[in-house]
Enzyme design. Structure first.
Site, PDB file in Angstrom:
ATOM      1  N   GLU A 188       4.292   3.859  -0.909  1.00 46.46           N
ATOM      2  CA  GLU A 188       4.043   5.187  -1.780  1.00 46.46           C
ATOM      3  C   GLU A 188       5.391   5.957  -1.703  1.00 46.46           C
ATOM      4  O   GLU A 188       5.556   6.445  -2.753  1.00 46.46           O
ATOM      5  CB  GLU A 188       2.790   5.845  -1.620  1.00 46.46           C
ATOM      6  CG  GLU A 188       1.466   5.090  -1.910  1.00 46.46           C
ATOM      7  CD  GLU A 188       1.006   4.049  -1.159  1.00 46.46           C
ATOM      8  OE1 GLU A 188       1.557   3.900   0.070  1.00 46.46           O
ATOM      9  OE2 GLU A 188       0.210   3.537  -1.228  1.00 46.46           O
ATOM     10  N   HIS A 257     -10.662   8.331   2.061  1.00 44.36           N
ATOM     11  CA  HIS A 257     -10.780   8.028   0.578  1.00 44.36           C
ATOM     12  C   HIS A 257     -11.062   8.916  -0.438  1.00 44.36           C
ATOM     13  O   HIS A 257     -11.458   8.717  -1.480  1.00 44.36           O
ATOM     14  CB  HIS A 257     -11.275   6.719   0.503  1.00 44.36           C
ATOM     15  CG  HIS A 257     -10.150   5.478   0.844  1.00 44.36           C
ATOM     16  ND1 HIS A 257     -10.291   5.274   2.198  1.00 44.36           N
ATOM     17  CD2 HIS A 257      -9.495   4.577   0.469  1.00 44.36           C
ATOM     18  CE1 HIS A 257      -9.487   4.363   2.594  1.00 44.36           C
ATOM     19  NE2 HIS A 257      -8.910   3.977   1.193  1.00 44.36           N
TER      20      HIS A 257
HETATM   21  C1  LIG Z   1      -1.171   4.311   1.794  1.00 43.66           C
HETATM   22  C2  LIG Z   1      -2.261   3.356   1.251  1.00 43.66           C
HETATM   23  N1  LIG Z   1      -2.069   2.684   0.101  1.00 43.66           N
HETATM   24  C3  LIG Z   1      -2.918   1.874  -0.632  1.00 43.66           C
HETATM   25  C4  LIG Z   1      -4.374   1.513  -0.221  1.00 43.66           C
HETATM   26  C5  LIG Z   1      -5.109   0.777  -0.835  1.00 43.66           C
HETATM   27  N2  LIG Z   1      -5.048  -0.520  -0.174  1.00 43.66           N
HETATM   28  C6  LIG Z   1      -6.217  -0.872   0.725  1.00 43.66           C
HETATM   29  S1  LIG Z   1      -5.983  -2.230   1.377  1.00 43.66           S
HETATM   30  C7  LIG Z   1      -4.771  -2.589   0.553  1.00 43.66           C
HETATM   31  C8  LIG Z   1      -3.978  -3.933   0.646  1.00 43.66           C
HETATM   32  C9  LIG Z   1      -3.564  -4.020   2.049  1.00 43.66           C
HETATM   33  O1  LIG Z   1      -3.028  -5.386   2.228  1.00 43.66           O
HETATM   34  P1  LIG Z   1      -2.672  -5.917   3.787  1.00 43.66           P
HETATM   35  O2  LIG Z   1      -1.824  -4.931   4.422  1.00 43.66           O
HETATM   36  O3  LIG Z   1      -2.007  -7.262   3.656  1.00 43.66           O
HETATM   37  O4  LIG Z   1      -4.092  -6.177   4.393  1.00 43.66           O
HETATM   38  P2  LIG Z   1      -5.189  -6.936   4.138  1.00 43.66           P
HETATM   39  O5  LIG Z   1      -6.295  -6.232   3.411  1.00 43.66           O
HETATM   40  O6  LIG Z   1      -4.910  -8.158   3.748  1.00 43.66           O
HETATM   41  O7  LIG Z   1      -5.960  -7.205   5.435  1.00 43.66           O
HETATM   42  C10 LIG Z   1      -4.451  -1.558  -0.134  1.00 43.66           C
HETATM   43  C11 LIG Z   1      -3.275  -1.695  -1.239  1.00 43.66           C
HETATM   44  C12 LIG Z   1      -4.308   2.384   1.313  1.00 43.66           C
HETATM   45  N3  LIG Z   1      -5.669   2.253   1.650  1.00 43.66           N
HETATM   46  N4  LIG Z   1      -3.290   3.192   1.549  1.00 43.66           N
END
Ligand SMILES: Cc1ncc(C[n+]2csc(CCOP(=O)(O)OP(=O)(O)O)c2C)c(N)n1
Ligand SMILES: [Mg+2]
Lengths: 455, 332
Positions: A188, A257
């Site tokens: 972000e 959240h």
């Molecule tokens: C700063 C932030 N941006 C966006 C989100 C929304 N979000 C939650 S999980 C996620 C994907 C994360 O993927 P990854 O790091 O590969 O972990 P995985 O879910 O595959 O375990 C996103 C975009 C968030 N929680 N925090």
């Protein structure tokens, strides 16, 4: 022992769905993870997976059945050798811990516009209206502005191929291509900065935050880079950018959240801050925000996305930034709110009329610049004020309004103003505690009675 | 060698160790399946991110940790807590938002902690756990307690800027931290190729002189060995290492993800060819360390634990209304 497979809830707000297709038939052997059926929700088509191994028993809900309530038994999973249970005997007991949960219940309801006062501009009898969700109104606003100005583009997480985490950018990639609908990595701070740079370079970026909770990573660019540069450059630098996304509490997603940032951004000169309630304002204000030469923080609400409203069929629907709207005329008390709390105020007003209290509901729509004139005019008429917001009380929007009203219309007040806001704790996850934390129409009713000295 | 034998893991282990790794992974799998079921019944709400498919990563890593070593991760955290020895009852009851949950219902699926088991959460902001994990390592170094902190994060999180700020300081100050990247190939609907200029995530520390290893995260013994090496490196005062665990999540990102960004075949193929639990099961049988019957009774035993947790989670009362106001600040 046979296991009942029930119509699953696939999102916090889902209450029912369509069982569109059975992938297995009675007698099939399945293991954990195998797909049993496909169901459709208001948001997507989803697969129901088997949660254990066994044999598919009697299918209770045939494919194509619509409005299957969450918790209804759709099929039984038998252990090998077991007999099919008499499903007639099984009661349809929808299980939903959030049955009494105010937010879920109203998530899809259309708020009656009977009491709404249409703006003069569109109230002419020959203007037709169409029903639309806030989600689609926002999408249409972006699509129209992107058609109109090729320098408008959108970027954010999952906005393109996934069609938006909350489907607000649905079909934009298909129409405008990947040059103008850009998926970003989860960074972000980085992409907000890139957006600011692109705006300074002459483009008109729309930066979507998946939710405003994640904009905290980027708030430095929103404030230090976007909001202050025009001033610091003595008027040379331009930063026409829209930062948009859902703000505030969704449903049962916990403290990190569920944060309402309205008053944070409202504090900053150099920004415009918009927080619409219905579909017309969502569309008209977003179009205005995209055309605005300044940085605009555009605060949406996840629980409003699915709500359906009437929207006037006009070619280029623009709602000017900086103007509040009297959504309901009344004589006894002024209720001031923005975003989702406007709906709560209208509900409260509809109930209070039965108790002899006639409320005027003012929807702020824009938080900065704040249209205190409309609020003050209303208070001068009703002599009573209740301010409602979803966020916390200290330094909140209500605090600002009360301060302006007491300064400008002190002599008109017949009672000390009341405020309604979130309990002063991080938002808890537990259903009962969450319900206690968030302000609702009953809190507004209580406050309105108090300023009317009624009990 | 027949096809089954080829799959056998050549890495060194014992009957007892392998059985225990098997049980730990199976507990997570069954727990998560049950959580998915309870979500479908409306007993769990909000976000719920299941760990199914990734069990070997946390179980193998945990096997190389010693008591006092800390663990921290994001919101896909149920497996980590179970691996740390936290009770399935308490975890499940937090998922249902009840008083018997680890955060007394106030945290939910994404936010649980146990200072007793050295589990530091449970974080909802993608990437935030990485500098915090490095900070736990700073506290270890400062106190000289010989402990190492393990910070788990996803492939998507590995693009957050604060990760690199943490890498730099961790190396600069030789902090005893291991960065465990759980590369399950997707961040929500975005594949690594679509989000990362350098897709070999183990190389992401190279400009900070942090050594990284790529590990088959579906192979619990390979995970164990890589973790042993990295943890020793950190404990010996040589600073951080990065482990890129190549793994896979079978389920959607959270419960409401229609998962249109990948084919069903891709999921089925991984499940049938690389499943971390099947892999261990095969070896247990081939080595004659367990019979089919013995494995069945282990499965039964674990199902009982999970059923008990689910029962507890649904019968534990909601938190008392007075809980709303507690735990905001401590008395000074
Ligand atoms: C700063 C932030 N941006 C966006 C989100 C929304 N979000 C939650 S999980 C996620 C994907 C994360 O993927 P990854 O790091 O590969 O972990 P995985 O879910 O595959 O375990 C996103 C975009 C968030 N929680 N925090
Ligand atoms: Mg991932």
């Amino acid at each position: 022992m046979a296991i009942d497979i029930k119509m699953p809830a696939l999102s916090p707000t889902m209450e029912e769905g369509t069982l569109s297709k059975w992938v297995v038939k009675e007698g099939d052997t399945v293991t954990s993870g195998d797909i049993l059926a496909e169901i459709e929700t208001d948001k997507a088509t989803m697969e129901v997976e088997s949660i254990d191994e066994g044999v598919v028993g009697k299918i209770a809900i045939p494919e194509g059945t619509e409005n299957v309530k969450v918790g209804t038994v759709i099929v039984q999973l038998l252990e090998t050798g077991e007999k099919v249970n008499d499903l007639e005997k099984l009661q349809d007991k929808p299980i939903n811990s959030s049955e009494n949960y105010e937010q879920n219940q109203t998530a899809k309801k259309t708020i009656p516009s009977r009491d709404d006062l249409d703006e003069k501009r569109v109230s002419g009898s020959n203007v037709t209206h169409t029903e639309i969700t806030v989600r689609d109104a926002l999408r249409d606003a972006m699509a129209e502005e992107m058609r109109r100005d090729e320098n408008v583009f959108i970027m954010g997480e999952e906005v393109a191929e996934y069609q938006g985490a909350y489907k607000v950018t649905r079909e934009l990639l298909q129409e405008f291509g990947e040059k103008r609908v850009i998926d970003t990595p989860i960074t972000e701070y980085g992409f907000a900065g890139i957006g600011v740079g692109a705006a300074m370079g002459g483009l008109k970026p729309i930066v979507e935050f998946m939710t405003f909770n994640f904009a905290m990573q980027a708030i430095d660019h929103i404030i230090n880079s976007a909001a202050k540069t025009l001033y610091m450059s003595g008027g040379q630098m331009r930063c026409p950018i829209v930062f948009r996304g859902p703000n505030g509490a969704a449903s049962r997603v916990g403290a990190q959240h569920s944060h309402d940032y309205t008053s944070w951004y409202a504090n900053v000169p150099g920004l415009k801050v918009v927080a619409p309630y219905d579909a017309e304002d969502a569309k008209g204000l977003l179009k205005a925000a995209i055309r605005d030469p300044n940085p605009v923080v555009f605060l949406e609400h996840e629980l409003l996305y699915g709500e359906i409203f009437q929207i006037p069929d006009v070619d280029d629907l623009i709602v000017p930034i900086g103007k509040a709207k009297v959504r309901r005329k009344g004589s006894d008390v002024t209720l001031v709110a923005h975003s989702r709390m406007v709906g709560r105020c209208l509900e409260a007003a509809n109930l209070l009329i039965n108790e002899g209290i006639d409320c005027e509901v003012v929807d702020l729509r824009t938080i900065r610049p704040l249209d205190s004139k409309t609020v003050i005019e209303s208070v001068k008429k009703t002599n009573r004020l209740v301010c409602a917001e979803e966020g916390w009380g200290q330094s909140g929007i209500g605090a600002e309004i009360v301060s302006r009203v007491t300064k400008e219309a002190f002599d008109y007040l017949d009672a000390p103003p009341e405020r309604v806001y979130q309990v002063d704790v991080p938002l808890p996850y537990a259903a009962n505690l969450e319900a206690l934390s968030l302000p609702g129409s009953s809190d507004i009713i209580k406050a309105a009675k108090k300023v009317c000295y009624k009990n | 060698m027949n096809k089954k034998n080829k799959k056998i893991n050549p890495l060194k282990t014992t009957k007892d160790e392998l059985l225990s790794l098997y049980k730990d992974m199976l507990l997570i799998r069954r727990f998560e399946e049950k959580a998915g079921q309870l979500y479908g019944m409306g007993q769990i709400a909000g976000f719920c991110h299941l760990y199914i498919g990734q069990e070997a990563v946390v179980v193998g890593t945990r096997a190389s940790m010693i008591d006092g070593d800390q663990m921290i991760t994001g919101y896909r955290d149920h497996g980590h807590m179970l691996a740390c020895g936290m009770e399935s009852r308490g975890v499940m009851a937090e998922l249902t938002g009840r008083a018997g949950g680890y955060s007394r219902g106030k945290g939910g699926s994404m936010h649980m902690f146990s200072t007793e088991k050295h589990f530091y959460g449970g974080h909802g902001i993608v990437g935030a756990q990485v500098p915090i994990g490095a900070g736990l390592a700073l506290s270890n170094k400062y106190k000289g307690n010989g402990n190492v902190s393990l910070a788990f994060f996803g492939d998507g999180a590995s693009n957050q800027g604060q990760v690199y700020e943490a890498f730099n300081m961790a190396k600069l100050w030789s902090l005893p931290v291991v960065f465990v990247i759980e590369n399950n190939q997707y961040a929500m609907g975005t594949s690594v190729i679509r989000s990362s200029a350098e897709t070999e995530l183990h190389k992401r520390g190279s400009s900070f002189e942090i050594k990284g290893i790529q590990v088959d995260g579906m192979n619990v013994l390979e995970v164990r060995d890589a973790a042993k090496k990295a943890i020793k490196h950190a404990r010996d005062g040589k600073g951080p290492m990065i482990l890129e665990m190549k793994t896979y999540r079978y389920r959607g990102h959270s419960m409401s993800d229609p998962a249109k960004y990948r084919t069903r075949d891709e999921v089925t193929k991984t499940r049938s060819e690389r499943d971390p639990i099947d892999m261990v099961k095969n070896r247990l049988i081939v080595e004659e360390w367990a019979t089919d019957d013995a494995l069945k009774s282990i499965d039964k035993e674990i199902k009982l634990i999970v059923a008990d947790a689910a029962e507890f989670a649904q019968t534990s009362p909601e938190p008392d209304a007075s809980e709303l106001y507690t735990d905001v600040l401590l008395d000074a």
